[in-house]
Design a protein around this motif. Structure first.
Motif, PDB file in Angstrom:
ATOM      1  N   LEU A 100       0.828  -1.196   0.000  1.00  0.00           N
ATOM      2  CA  LEU A 100       0.000   0.000   0.000  1.00  0.00           C
ATOM      3  C   LEU A 100       0.868   1.254   0.000  1.00  0.00           C
ATOM      4  CD1 LEU A 100      -2.892   1.104   0.153  1.00  0.00           C
ATOM      5  CD2 LEU A 100      -2.710   1.032   2.633  1.00  0.00           C
ATOM      6  N   THR A 101       1.950   1.218   0.777  1.00  0.00           N
ATOM      7  CA  THR A 101       2.866   2.350   0.831  1.00  0.00           C
ATOM      8  C   THR A 101       3.554   2.552  -0.510  1.00  0.00           C
ATOM      9  OG1 THR A 101       3.265   1.928   3.173  1.00  0.00           O
ATOM     10  CG2 THR A 101       4.835   3.339   2.046  1.00  0.00           C
ATOM     11  N   ARG A 102       3.902   1.469  -1.173  1.00  0.00           N
ATOM     12  CA  ARG A 102       4.539   1.578  -2.499  1.00  0.00           C
ATOM     13  C   ARG A 102       3.594   2.240  -3.488  1.00  0.00           C
ATOM     14  NH1 ARG A 102       4.304  -1.661  -7.039  1.00  0.00           N
ATOM     15  NH2 ARG A 102       6.100  -1.495  -8.455  1.00  0.00           N
ATOM     16  N   LEU A 103       2.334   1.826  -3.452  1.00  0.00           N
ATOM     17  CA  LEU A 103       1.337   2.431  -4.340  1.00  0.00           C
ATOM     18  C   LEU A 103       1.217   3.922  -4.070  1.00  0.00           C
ATOM     19  CD1 LEU A 103      -0.956   1.947  -6.440  1.00  0.00           C
ATOM     20  CD2 LEU A 103      -2.485   1.589  -4.498  1.00  0.00           C
ATOM     21  N   TYR A 104       1.203   4.276  -2.811  1.00  0.00           N
ATOM     22  CA  TYR A 104       1.112   5.667  -2.386  1.00  0.00           C
ATOM     23  C   TYR A 104       2.334   6.457  -2.856  1.00  0.00           C
ATOM     24  CZ  TYR A 104       1.642   9.356   1.190  1.00  0.00           C
ATOM     25  OH  TYR A 104       1.857  10.528   1.853  1.00  0.00           O
ATOM     26  N   CYS A 105       3.530   5.881  -2.671  1.00  0.00           N
ATOM     27  CA  CYS A 105       4.763   6.575  -3.056  1.00  0.00           C
ATOM     28  C   CYS A 105       4.882   6.735  -4.566  1.00  0.00           C
ATOM     29  CB  CYS A 105       5.977   5.815  -2.513  1.00  0.00           C
ATOM     30  SG  CYS A 105       6.161   5.887  -0.710  1.00  0.00           S
ATOM     31  N   ARG A 106       4.463   5.738  -5.306  1.00  0.00           N
ATOM     32  CA  ARG A 106       4.513   5.829  -6.770  1.00  0.00           C
ATOM     33  C   ARG A 106       3.582   6.925  -7.277  1.00  0.00           C
ATOM     34  NH1 ARG A 106       6.594   1.707  -9.915  1.00  0.00           N
ATOM     35  NH2 ARG A 106       4.995   2.089 -11.487  1.00  0.00           N
ATOM     36  N   ARG A 107       2.472   7.099  -6.598  1.00  0.00           N
ATOM     37  CA  ARG A 107       1.496   8.090  -7.039  1.00  0.00           C
ATOM     38  C   ARG A 107       1.909   9.512  -6.666  1.00  0.00           C
ATOM     39  NH1 ARG A 107      -5.048   8.092  -5.733  1.00  0.00           N
ATOM     40  NH2 ARG A 107      -5.522  10.010  -6.881  1.00  0.00           N
ATOM     41  N   PHE A 108       2.454   9.695  -5.473  1.00  0.00           N
ATOM     42  CA  PHE A 108       2.713  11.046  -4.983  1.00  0.00           C
ATOM     43  C   PHE A 108       4.191  11.436  -4.962  1.00  0.00           C
ATOM     44  CE2 PHE A 108      -1.347   9.807  -3.019  1.00  0.00           C
ATOM     45  CZ  PHE A 108      -2.142  10.846  -3.484  1.00  0.00           C
ATOM     46  N   GLY A 109       5.103  10.507  -5.217  1.00  0.00           N
ATOM     47  CA  GLY A 109       6.508  10.844  -5.296  1.00  0.00           C
ATOM     48  C   GLY A 109       7.044  11.481  -4.032  1.00  0.00           C
ATOM     49  N   VAL A 110       7.753  12.586  -4.177  1.00  0.00           N
ATOM     50  CA  VAL A 110       8.404  13.225  -3.039  1.00  0.00           C
ATOM     51  C   VAL A 110       7.386  13.770  -2.038  1.00  0.00           C
ATOM     52  CG1 VAL A 110       8.546  15.546  -4.042  1.00  0.00           C
ATOM     53  CG2 VAL A 110      10.303  14.778  -2.419  1.00  0.00           C
ATOM     54  N   ILE A 111       6.175  14.070  -2.475  1.00  0.00           N
ATOM     55  CA  ILE A 111       5.135  14.548  -1.564  1.00  0.00           C
ATOM     56  C   ILE A 111       4.824  13.501  -0.501  1.00  0.00           C
ATOM     57  CG2 ILE A 111       2.745  15.341  -1.408  1.00  0.00           C
ATOM     58  CD1 ILE A 111       4.629  17.299  -2.746  1.00  0.00           C
ATOM     59  N   SER A 112       5.047  12.232  -0.830  1.00  0.00           N
ATOM     60  CA  SER A 112       4.767  11.170   0.135  1.00  0.00           C
ATOM     61  C   SER A 112       5.642  11.278   1.379  1.00  0.00           C
ATOM     62  CB  SER A 112       4.954   9.797  -0.513  1.00  0.00           C
ATOM     63  OG  SER A 112       6.300   9.621  -0.938  1.00  0.00           O
ATOM     64  N   VAL A 113       6.829  11.891   1.256  1.00  0.00           N
ATOM     65  CA  VAL A 113       7.695  12.078   2.422  1.00  0.00           C
ATOM     66  C   VAL A 113       7.014  13.004   3.425  1.00  0.00           C
ATOM     67  CG1 VAL A 113       9.959  12.837   3.237  1.00  0.00           C
ATOM     68  CG2 VAL A 113       9.733  11.776   0.974  1.00  0.00           C
ATOM     69  N   TYR A 114       6.388  14.075   2.908  1.00  0.00           N
ATOM     70  CA  TYR A 114       5.722  15.042   3.779  1.00  0.00           C
ATOM     71  C   TYR A 114       4.436  14.457   4.375  1.00  0.00           C
ATOM     72  CZ  TYR A 114       8.823  18.411   1.499  1.00  0.00           C
ATOM     73  OH  TYR A 114       9.925  19.064   1.026  1.00  0.00           O
ATOM     74  N   ALA A 115       3.576  13.956   3.492  1.00  0.00           N
ATOM     75  CA  ALA A 115       2.285  13.448   3.956  1.00  0.00           C
ATOM     76  C   ALA A 115       2.438  12.197   4.807  1.00  0.00           C
ATOM     77  CB  ALA A 115       1.380  13.165   2.756  1.00  0.00           C
ATOM     78  N   GLY A 116       3.434  11.372   4.474  1.00  0.00           N
ATOM     79  CA  GLY A 116       3.623  10.122   5.201  1.00  0.00           C
ATOM     80  C   GLY A 116       3.937  10.316   6.668  1.00  0.00           C
ATOM     81  N   ARG A 117       4.524  11.429   7.024  1.00  0.00           N
ATOM     82  CA  ARG A 117       4.830  11.696   8.429  1.00  0.00           C
ATOM     83  C   ARG A 117       3.573  11.786   9.277  1.00  0.00           C
ATOM     84  NH1 ARG A 117      10.294  12.310   9.938  1.00  0.00           N
ATOM     85  NH2 ARG A 117      11.586  13.200   8.291  1.00  0.00           N
ATOM     86  N   PHE A 118       2.468  12.149   8.658  1.00  0.00           N
ATOM     87  CA  PHE A 118       1.231  12.375   9.412  1.00  0.00           C
ATOM     88  C   PHE A 118       0.285  11.179   9.358  1.00  0.00           C
ATOM     89  CE2 PHE A 118       2.945  16.486   8.342  1.00  0.00           C
ATOM     90  CZ  PHE A 118       2.758  17.220   9.493  1.00  0.00           C
ATOM     91  N   ILE A 119       0.666  10.125   8.658  1.00  0.00           N
ATOM     92  CA  ILE A 119      -0.167   8.925   8.581  1.00  0.00           C
ATOM     93  C   ILE A 119       0.535   7.828   9.363  1.00  0.00           C
ATOM     94  CG2 ILE A 119      -1.331   7.275   7.066  1.00  0.00           C
ATOM     95  CD1 ILE A 119      -1.231   9.357   4.859  1.00  0.00           C
ATOM     96  N   GLY A 120       0.117   7.649  10.619  1.00  0.00           N
ATOM     97  CA  GLY A 120       0.806   6.785  11.553  1.00  0.00           C
ATOM     98  C   GLY A 120       1.237   5.423  11.030  1.00  0.00           C
ATOM     99  N   PRO A 121       0.306   4.599  10.522  1.00  0.00           N
ATOM    100  CA  PRO A 121       0.681   3.254  10.084  1.00  0.00           C
ATOM    101  C   PRO A 121       1.662   3.238   8.922  1.00  0.00           C
ATOM    102  CG  PRO A 121      -1.688   3.439  10.374  1.00  0.00           C
ATOM    103  CD  PRO A 121      -1.137   4.832  10.438  1.00  0.00           C
ATOM    104  N   MET A 122       1.821   4.359   8.225  1.00  0.00           N
ATOM    105  CA  MET A 122       2.663   4.407   7.039  1.00  0.00           C
ATOM    106  C   MET A 122       4.007   5.077   7.304  1.00  0.00           C
ATOM    107  SD  MET A 122       1.535   5.840   3.305  1.00  0.00           S
ATOM    108  CE  MET A 122       0.105   4.777   3.259  1.00  0.00           C
ATOM    109  N   ARG A 123       4.120   5.791   8.421  1.00  0.00           N
ATOM    110  CA  ARG A 123       5.291   6.634   8.655  1.00  0.00           C
ATOM    111  C   ARG A 123       6.598   5.867   8.588  1.00  0.00           C
ATOM    112  NH1 ARG A 123       4.085   8.348  13.413  1.00  0.00           N
ATOM    113  NH2 ARG A 123       2.717   9.946  12.604  1.00  0.00           N
ATOM    114  N   ALA A 124       6.634   4.696   9.196  1.00  0.00           N
ATOM    115  CA  ALA A 124       7.883   3.939   9.254  1.00  0.00           C
ATOM    116  C   ALA A 124       8.217   3.239   7.950  1.00  0.00           C
ATOM    117  CB  ALA A 124       7.810   2.910  10.388  1.00  0.00           C
ATOM    118  N   PHE A 125       7.269   3.176   6.998  1.00  0.00           N
ATOM    119  CA  PHE A 125       7.499   2.440   5.763  1.00  0.00           C
ATOM    120  C   PHE A 125       7.864   3.325   4.576  1.00  0.00           C
ATOM    121  CE2 PHE A 125       4.513  -0.143   8.277  1.00  0.00           C
ATOM    122  CZ  PHE A 125       5.250  -1.306   8.384  1.00  0.00           C
TER     123      PHE A 125
END
Length: 215
Positions: A100-125
């Motif tokens: 799921l995180t890979r799908l998210y990162c492929r879609r949002f690219g570098v933005i996923s670094v910013y948004a991922g910090r605020f999504i608890g289950p995804m932050r560490a991945f």
């Protein structure tokens, strides 16, 4: 786990920045992140900052440094090991989250670094997945540093504002720090939880089965 650490930093002010930085660093790491509740600790710390118990400079420096180092370690683990990371016995049960995180990162690219910090289950991945996907080091590190600053201030804000609000109502002295942190945590966790559920709902039928070597 939170209460002993909160008591320690409240009594040992000089160690607060270091202890919090270590907590955040561990939470950001790909294997340990699921077991370290650094975010609730930050919310609680915000309340301690509002009451003047802790020094804001040392706390901010420690927290931001820990967030940067933790994500950098996870990124380089993913970059170095690639899909071999998924073979680690501690991570096998998290393969769907990786997908799921890979799908998210492929879609949002570098933005996923910013948004991922605020999504608890995804932050560490997120950092590890971006490392596996070979995102350029410079691009990741710039986003890592900027997002760490934003996230630390945002994570401290609920506890800080809650404490200030209770102070204005003259009831702060009747609320223990752990209760204050729990109240603020409810507010802080709402956005992350809703964001995670929305992402899971949208990606539910689109997540491929993760099989190394094809993340």
């Amino acid at each position: 786990m939170l209460e002993p650490v909160a008591d320690f930093i409240r009594v040992n002010h000089g160690w607060a920045g270091l202890v919090l930085g270590l907590f955040i660093m561990l939470e950001s790491m790909v294997i340990l992140g699921a077991f370290i509740p650094a975010t609730p600790m930050l919310v609680l710390t915000g309340g301690l900052l509002a009451t003047g118990v802790l020094d804001p400079v040392s706390v901010l420096l420690g927290c931001i440094t820990g967030a940067i180092i933790g994500d950098a370690i996870s990124y380089f683990i993913g970059r170095r090991l690639g899909t071999r990371v998924l073979r680690h016995r501690w991570l096998r049960r998290h393969r769907r989250q990786f997908a799921l995180t890979r799908l998210y990162c492929r879609r949002f690219g570098v933005i996923s670094v910013y948004a991922g910090r605020f999504i608890g289950p995804m932050r560490a991945f997120v950092p590890a997945v971006l490392g596996i996907m070979q995102m350029p080091v410079r691009r990741f590190q710039i986003a890592n540093v900027i997002s760490a600053v934003i996230w630390v201030f945002a994570a401290l804000a609920p506890g800080y504002l809650t404490a200030k609000g209770l102070e204005q109502l003259d009831i702060l002295d009747h609320v223990d720090p752990l209760t204050l942190g729990l109240i603020a945590l409810v507010v802080a966790g709402t956005v992350g939880t809703l964001g995670w559920r929305l992402l899971r709902k949208r990606a539910k039928r689109r997540v491929p089965v993760l099989n190394a070597p094809g993340v």
